[in-house]
Design a protein around this motif. Structure first.
Motif, PDB file in Angstrom:
ATOM      1  N   LEU A  12      27.591   2.764 -40.311  1.00  0.00           N
ATOM      2  CA  LEU A  12      27.938   2.922 -38.795  1.00  0.00           C
ATOM      3  C   LEU A  12      27.258   2.309 -37.644  1.00  0.00           C
ATOM      4  CD1 LEU A  12      28.893   5.064 -36.889  1.00  0.00           C
ATOM      5  CD2 LEU A  12      26.646   6.979 -37.115  1.00  0.00           C
ATOM      6  N   ASP A  13      25.947   1.450 -38.106  1.00  0.00           N
ATOM      7  CA  ASP A  13      25.099   0.829 -37.378  1.00  0.00           C
ATOM      8  C   ASP A  13      25.837  -0.622 -37.258  1.00  0.00           C
ATOM      9  OD1 ASP A  13      23.220   2.193 -36.817  1.00  0.00           O
ATOM     10  OD2 ASP A  13      22.420   1.425 -38.828  1.00  0.00           O
ATOM     11  N   ASP A  14      27.116  -1.395 -38.143  1.00  0.00           N
ATOM     12  CA  ASP A  14      28.048  -2.238 -38.312  1.00  0.00           C
ATOM     13  C   ASP A  14      28.732  -2.469 -36.901  1.00  0.00           C
ATOM     14  OD1 ASP A  14      26.582  -3.882 -39.484  1.00  0.00           O
ATOM     15  OD2 ASP A  14      28.147  -3.327 -41.737  1.00  0.00           O
ATOM     16  N   GLU A  15      29.736  -0.808 -36.979  1.00  0.00           N
ATOM     17  CA  GLU A  15      30.312  -0.460 -35.844  1.00  0.00           C
ATOM     18  C   GLU A  15      29.450  -0.619 -35.134  1.00  0.00           C
ATOM     19  OE1 GLU A  15      34.003  -0.060 -36.605  1.00  0.00           O
ATOM     20  OE2 GLU A  15      33.389  -0.834 -38.583  1.00  0.00           O
ATOM     21  N   ARG A  24      21.294  -0.839 -21.523  1.00  0.00           N
ATOM     22  CA  ARG A  24      20.208  -0.919 -22.812  1.00  0.00           C
ATOM     23  C   ARG A  24      20.063   0.912 -23.742  1.00  0.00           C
ATOM     24  NH1 ARG A  24      15.123  -0.437 -23.205  1.00  0.00           N
ATOM     25  NH2 ARG A  24      13.516  -1.177 -21.335  1.00  0.00           N
ATOM     26  N   HIS A  25      19.542   1.373 -22.471  1.00  0.00           N
ATOM     27  CA  HIS A  25      19.672   2.325 -22.654  1.00  0.00           C
ATOM     28  C   HIS A  25      20.637   3.454 -23.395  1.00  0.00           C
ATOM     29  CE1 HIS A  25      16.281   2.029 -20.040  1.00  0.00           C
ATOM     30  NE2 HIS A  25      15.880   2.357 -20.713  1.00  0.00           N
ATOM     31  N   HIS A  26      22.122   2.975 -22.579  1.00  0.00           N
ATOM     32  CA  HIS A  26      23.273   4.155 -22.828  1.00  0.00           C
ATOM     33  C   HIS A  26      23.415   3.351 -24.568  1.00  0.00           C
ATOM     34  CE1 HIS A  26      25.256   3.376 -18.861  1.00  0.00           C
ATOM     35  NE2 HIS A  26      24.322   5.180 -19.012  1.00  0.00           N
ATOM     36  N   ALA A  27      23.560   2.179 -24.960  1.00  0.00           N
ATOM     37  CA  ALA A  27      23.125   1.585 -26.486  1.00  0.00           C
ATOM     38  C   ALA A  27      21.856   2.310 -27.477  1.00  0.00           C
ATOM     39  CB  ALA A  27      23.111   0.226 -26.799  1.00  0.00           C
ATOM     40  N   THR A  28      20.990   2.034 -27.108  1.00  0.00           N
ATOM     41  CA  THR A  28      20.015   3.231 -27.734  1.00  0.00           C
ATOM     42  C   THR A  28      20.397   4.762 -27.603  1.00  0.00           C
ATOM     43  OG1 THR A  28      18.336   2.570 -26.695  1.00  0.00           O
ATOM     44  CG2 THR A  28      17.918   4.017 -27.944  1.00  0.00           C
ATOM     45  N   ARG A  29      21.153   5.794 -26.665  1.00  0.00           N
ATOM     46  CA  ARG A  29      21.966   6.447 -26.423  1.00  0.00           C
ATOM     47  C   ARG A  29      22.839   6.942 -27.630  1.00  0.00           C
ATOM     48  NH1 ARG A  29      20.139   6.863 -20.250  1.00  0.00           N
ATOM     49  NH2 ARG A  29      17.689   7.452 -20.405  1.00  0.00           N
ATOM     50  N   PHE A  30      23.130   6.010 -27.819  1.00  0.00           N
ATOM     51  CA  PHE A  30      24.944   6.210 -28.132  1.00  0.00           C
ATOM     52  C   PHE A  30      24.737   5.851 -29.191  1.00  0.00           C
ATOM     53  CE2 PHE A  30      28.416   3.722 -30.180  1.00  0.00           C
ATOM     54  CZ  PHE A  30      29.813   4.861 -29.902  1.00  0.00           C
ATOM     55  N   ARG A  31      23.787   5.481 -30.093  1.00  0.00           N
ATOM     56  CA  ARG A  31      23.315   5.158 -31.486  1.00  0.00           C
ATOM     57  C   ARG A  31      22.569   5.830 -31.812  1.00  0.00           C
ATOM     58  NH1 ARG A  31      22.524   0.640 -34.873  1.00  0.00           N
ATOM     59  NH2 ARG A  31      22.908  -0.228 -32.897  1.00  0.00           N
ATOM     60  N   LEU A  33      23.173   9.302 -30.623  1.00  0.00           N
ATOM     61  CA  LEU A  33      23.676  10.278 -30.167  1.00  0.00           C
ATOM     62  C   LEU A  33      25.180   9.947 -32.073  1.00  0.00           C
ATOM     63  CD1 LEU A  33      25.677  12.697 -29.761  1.00  0.00           C
ATOM     64  CD2 LEU A  33      26.786  10.947 -27.991  1.00  0.00           C
ATOM     65  N   MET A  34      25.859   8.797 -32.314  1.00  0.00           N
ATOM     66  CA  MET A  34      26.284   8.701 -33.565  1.00  0.00           C
ATOM     67  C   MET A  34      26.328   8.494 -34.748  1.00  0.00           C
ATOM     68  SD  MET A  34      29.467   7.805 -32.471  1.00  0.00           S
ATOM     69  CE  MET A  34      28.890   9.057 -31.014  1.00  0.00           C
ATOM     70  N   GLN A  35      25.436   8.451 -34.999  1.00  0.00           N
ATOM     71  CA  GLN A  35      23.849   9.013 -36.050  1.00  0.00           C
ATOM     72  C   GLN A  35      23.861  10.676 -36.515  1.00  0.00           C
ATOM     73  OE1 GLN A  35      20.072   6.703 -35.746  1.00  0.00           O
ATOM     74  NE2 GLN A  35      21.586   4.920 -36.381  1.00  0.00           N
ATOM     75  N   ARG A  52      18.363  21.236 -27.235  1.00  0.00           N
ATOM     76  CA  ARG A  52      18.562  21.464 -25.886  1.00  0.00           C
ATOM     77  C   ARG A  52      18.548  20.442 -25.500  1.00  0.00           C
ATOM     78  NH1 ARG A  52      17.898  26.011 -21.624  1.00  0.00           N
ATOM     79  NH2 ARG A  52      18.965  24.928 -20.143  1.00  0.00           N
ATOM     80  N   ALA A  53      17.246  19.084 -25.416  1.00  0.00           N
ATOM     81  CA  ALA A  53      17.638  18.102 -24.829  1.00  0.00           C
ATOM     82  C   ALA A  53      18.077  17.251 -25.225  1.00  0.00           C
ATOM     83  CB  ALA A  53      15.604  17.522 -24.566  1.00  0.00           C
ATOM     84  N   ALA A  54      18.535  17.136 -26.461  1.00  0.00           N
ATOM     85  CA  ALA A  54      19.138  15.775 -27.305  1.00  0.00           C
ATOM     86  C   ALA A  54      20.682  15.778 -26.843  1.00  0.00           C
ATOM     87  CB  ALA A  54      19.604  15.642 -28.863  1.00  0.00           C
ATOM     88  N   THR A  55      20.990  17.563 -26.699  1.00  0.00           N
ATOM     89  CA  THR A  55      22.268  17.716 -26.192  1.00  0.00           C
ATOM     90  C   THR A  55      22.303  17.420 -25.062  1.00  0.00           C
ATOM     91  OG1 THR A  55      21.751  19.379 -27.906  1.00  0.00           O
ATOM     92  CG2 THR A  55      23.541  19.915 -25.997  1.00  0.00           C
ATOM     93  N   LYS A  56      21.454  17.653 -23.871  1.00  0.00           N
ATOM     94  CA  LYS A  56      21.915  17.541 -22.559  1.00  0.00           C
ATOM     95  C   LYS A  56      21.758  15.757 -22.101  1.00  0.00           C
ATOM     96  CE  LYS A  56      19.352  18.442 -18.006  1.00  0.00           C
ATOM     97  NZ  LYS A  56      18.239  18.738 -17.797  1.00  0.00           N
ATOM     98  N   THR A  57      20.763  14.675 -23.485  1.00  0.00           N
ATOM     99  CA  THR A  57      21.171  13.818 -23.364  1.00  0.00           C
ATOM    100  C   THR A  57      22.665  13.179 -23.669  1.00  0.00           C
ATOM    101  OG1 THR A  57      18.368  13.132 -23.567  1.00  0.00           O
ATOM    102  CG2 THR A  57      20.218  11.539 -24.701  1.00  0.00           C
ATOM    103  N   ALA A  58      23.161  13.809 -24.508  1.00  0.00           N
ATOM    104  CA  ALA A  58      24.506  13.459 -24.810  1.00  0.00           C
ATOM    105  C   ALA A  58      25.327  13.567 -23.801  1.00  0.00           C
ATOM    106  CB  ALA A  58      25.124  14.103 -26.598  1.00  0.00           C
TER     107      ALA A  58
END
Length: 105
Positions: A12-15, A24-31, A33-35, A52-58
């Motif tokens: 997943l990290d390779d992808e 860069r915040h989008h990249a961190t949040r995307f990683r 969320l994908m994990q 709730r916080a993680a869901t709202k961030t997603a």
């Protein structure tokens, strides 16, 4: 079991590393969320995020003006099919036959 999880997260990290985000915040949040989605495969977004916080961030990430389908899937789309052969494991392929969009309207 723990080894399988680490191997799958490595894949997943390779992808994700092949994806390029303007923020860069989008990249961190995307990683993150994908994990969460990978480890909670088959679960709804709120259940996979666990709080709730993680869901709202997603949801905030997915509704961002700087994020579109091309941005999210570019890591997978850039990799040539031969890149998957190094794992010598089953490859899951999918085709989305629905019209989807992340922006309202």
């Amino acid at each position: 079991m723990a080894n399988q999880v680490l191997d799958s997260l490595s894949w997943l990290d390779d992808e994700i590393d092949a994806s390029v985000f303007n923020d860069r915040h989008h990249a961190t949040r995307f990683r993150s969320l994908m994990q969460k989605l990978w480890l909670g495969m088959g679960n709804s977004l709120p259940f996979a995020c666990q709080d709730r916080a993680a869901t709202k961030t997603a949801y905030r990430l997915l509704s961002s003006d700087g994020i579109d389908e091309q941005t999210l899937f570019q890591g997978m789309l850039k990799r040539p099919p031969s890149g998957y052969l190094r794992w010598k494991k089953t490859l899951f392929c999918f085709q989305d036959t629905t019209a989807s969009g992340l922006s309202p309207g």
